[in-house]
Scaffold this active site. Structure first.
Site, PDB file in Angstrom:
ATOM      1  N   CYS A   1      42.306  34.425  49.602  1.00 52.73           N
ATOM      2  CA  CYS A   1      40.947  34.387  49.061  1.00 52.73           C
ATOM      3  C   CYS A   1      40.110  33.266  49.666  1.00 52.73           C
ATOM      4  O   CYS A   1      38.905  33.308  49.615  1.00 52.73           O
ATOM      5  CB  CYS A   1      40.978  34.236  47.551  1.00 52.73           C
ATOM      6  SG  CYS A   1      41.833  35.585  46.763  1.00 52.73           S
TER       7      CYS A   1
ATOM      8  N   THR B   1      29.236  50.771  30.989  1.00 54.21           N
ATOM      9  CA  THR B   1      29.876  52.088  30.970  1.00 54.21           C
ATOM     10  C   THR B   1      31.186  52.041  31.745  1.00 54.21           C
ATOM     11  O   THR B   1      31.213  51.629  32.900  1.00 54.21           O
ATOM     12  CB  THR B   1      28.924  53.140  31.582  1.00 54.21           C
ATOM     13  OG1 THR B   1      27.734  53.131  30.805  1.00 54.21           O
ATOM     14  CG2 THR B   1      29.545  54.531  31.584  1.00 54.21           C
TER      15      THR B   1
ATOM     16  N   GLY C   1      41.106  40.943  38.666  1.00 50.22           N
ATOM     17  CA  GLY C   1      41.831  39.776  38.160  1.00 50.22           C
ATOM     18  C   GLY C   1      40.898  38.618  37.848  1.00 50.22           C
ATOM     19  O   GLY C   1      41.063  37.923  36.839  1.00 50.22           O
TER      20      GLY C   1
HETATM   21  C1  PLP Z   1      47.088  34.963  41.111  1.00 49.27           C
HETATM   22  C2  PLP Z   1      45.773  35.652  41.302  1.00 49.27           C
HETATM   23  N1  PLP Z   1      44.896  35.672  40.291  1.00 49.27           N
HETATM   24  C3  PLP Z   1      43.710  36.281  40.388  1.00 49.27           C
HETATM   25  C4  PLP Z   1      43.327  36.900  41.553  1.00 49.27           C
HETATM   26  C5  PLP Z   1      41.977  37.546  41.637  1.00 49.27           C
HETATM   27  O1  PLP Z   1      42.045  38.924  41.469  1.00 49.27           O
HETATM   28  P1  PLP Z   1      40.830  39.873  41.953  1.00 49.27           P
HETATM   29  O2  PLP Z   1      40.837  39.792  43.443  1.00 49.27           O
HETATM   30  O3  PLP Z   1      41.183  41.235  41.439  1.00 49.27           O
HETATM   31  O4  PLP Z   1      39.601  39.342  41.345  1.00 49.27           O
HETATM   32  C6  PLP Z   1      44.214  36.912  42.644  1.00 49.27           C
HETATM   33  C7  PLP Z   1      43.810  37.523  43.933  1.00 49.27           C
HETATM   34  O5  PLP Z   1      44.051  36.977  44.989  1.00 49.27           O
HETATM   35  C8  PLP Z   1      45.474  36.272  42.501  1.00 49.27           C
HETATM   36  O6  PLP Z   1      46.343  36.250  43.502  1.00 49.27           O
END
Ligand code: PLP
Length: 377
Positions: free
Chosen positions: A324, A239, A73
């Site tokens: 996060c 790749t 993401g």
């Molecule tokens: C709304 C949102 N966007 C982006 C991300 C980031 O995704 P990734 O962990 O796959 O980089 C998250 C992950 O917590 C998310 O909740």
């Protein structure tokens, strides 16, 4: 005695679906070819990659060539935001987003600000919703991109994307949405939403970490972040991993069936009702009462510290604020933007349910929470 483990943190990450793991297996045991080579070893890798692309595309109701595989993401969001900025900076330098985006949007915004971009952070109301009228007012002739998340990761509030995307389109401005939290929980049909770019993250939808995708509507110009040998139609060099693509494809195919979310919603509402019985007005709901992801329950224990409650909630995995950047004891920027007071916001805990959550787990979580408070009083 250690308490039974209860996982209520599906918005942070999901377990890998057994069907996803099974689809990956042949690519761990063999099938090592490079999808771009021209010989026998590449044929099955290339076929698997393209089948997976089709599965991801079907889950978003777009064409296969509108899908770019990414590492997750964060990369999809970075590619959308910086890719548009670098491709269109001659046309304009203004980007509009919201105050409640994930750091994977906020930080790329800060980055382009350092390169001279102007970024407007739209406010939200006390439920976490953006007002489309604010968006209408914020667009200027220099605006090149609007990026508003589909659903918020902390409180689950669903944004009025279709309406906002329509406003952007009327003004000829590209529209991106971060759908990392919404795939598999609510519909993510890009035509219904009317978006030009949309990000997804594998590990939120029962695929492994390290894979995601960006939907890029045909005709949208993007400068790649990674330059190289022209993979992904020149939009993301490197790749391709058939292993991870197959995982995301299988997960997306399964995510098209939203029926399991009815059960999850019922469980989530049962959770809230039981907590209200135990705690009455000592708890408050954060987020929109109805425009909310079916699996998300963010509640505040008023006058308490969420992290302290979680530390005593033996065996229950949940989050305070966003997973996060968990671990810091300060009001989350999302709750701040919603105008939640520190007295309420500091006591916030996000419970997020998933396909495997059971009623027994919910009842046990309520019981453990009630016990903690009974001991403390
Ligand atoms: C709304 C949102 N966007 C982006 C991300 C980031 O995704 P990734 O962990 O796959 O980089 C998250 C992950 O917590 C998310 O909740």
């Amino acid at each position: 005695m250690t308490a039974r483990r209860i996982y209520l943190d599906y918005n942070a990450s999901t377990p890998i679906d057994p069907a996803v793991a099974a689809a990956m297996r042949p690519f761990l045991d063999g099938r090592y070819g490079n999808p771009s080579s021209g010989h026998w070893a590449s044929i099955e890798a290339k076929a698997a990659l393209e089948k997976a692309r089709g599965q991801v595309a079907a889950s978003l109701q777009c064409a296969d060539d509108e899908i770019v595989f990414t590492s997750g993401g964060s990369e999809a969001n970075n590619l959308a935001l910086k890719g548009v900025f670098f491709a269109l900076r001659d046309k304009g330098d203004h980007i509009i987003t919201t105050a409640i985006e994930h750091p994977a949007i906020i930080e790329p915004c800060r980055f382009v600000e350092r390169l001279g971009a102007q970024v407007t952070y739209l406010p939200v109301d006390d439920t976490g919703r953006v007002d489309p009228t604010d968006l209408r007012r914020a667009i200027t002739p220099r605006t090149i991109l609007v990026t508003i998340m589909h659903a918020n990761n902390e409180v689950g509030t669903i944004e009025p994307i279709a309406e906002c995307a329509r406003i952007a389109r009327e003004r000829g401005v590209l529209f991106h949405t971060d759908a990392a939290q919404s795939v598999g929980k609510i519909s993510t049909d890009v035509t219904e939403l009317g978006v030009d770019l949309l990000s997804i993250a594998g590990h939120k939808v029962y695929a492994p970490k390290g894979v995601g995708a960006l939907f890029v509507r045909r005709g949208v110009r993007l400068e790649p972040l990674i330059h190289g040998a022209g993979h992904e139609a020149g939009r993301r060099a490197g790749t391709e991993s058939a292993l991870l693509a197959v995982a995301l494809g299988t997960a997306c195919e399964r995510a098209r069936d939203l029926a399991p979310m009815d059960r999850v919603r019922t469980l989530r509402d049962h959770f809230w009702q039981e907590l209200q019985k135990s705690f009455g007005n000592r708890i408050a709901l954060n987020g929109h009462p109805t425009h909310r992801l079916p699996n998300t329950l963010n509640i505040s224990f008023i006058g308490r510290i969420g992290a302290e409650i979680l530390a005593r909630l033996d065996g229950v995995a949940a989050s305070t604020g966003s997973a996060c950047h968990a671990g810091r004891i300060e009001l989350s920027p999302v709750l701040q933007a919603m105008g939640v007071t520190p007295e309420i916001g500091m006591g916030a805990i996000r419970f997020s349910l998933g396909r495997a959550t059971t009623r027994e787990e919910i009842d046990e979580a309520v019981e453990r929470l009630t016990e903690i408070f009974a001991k403390a009083e």
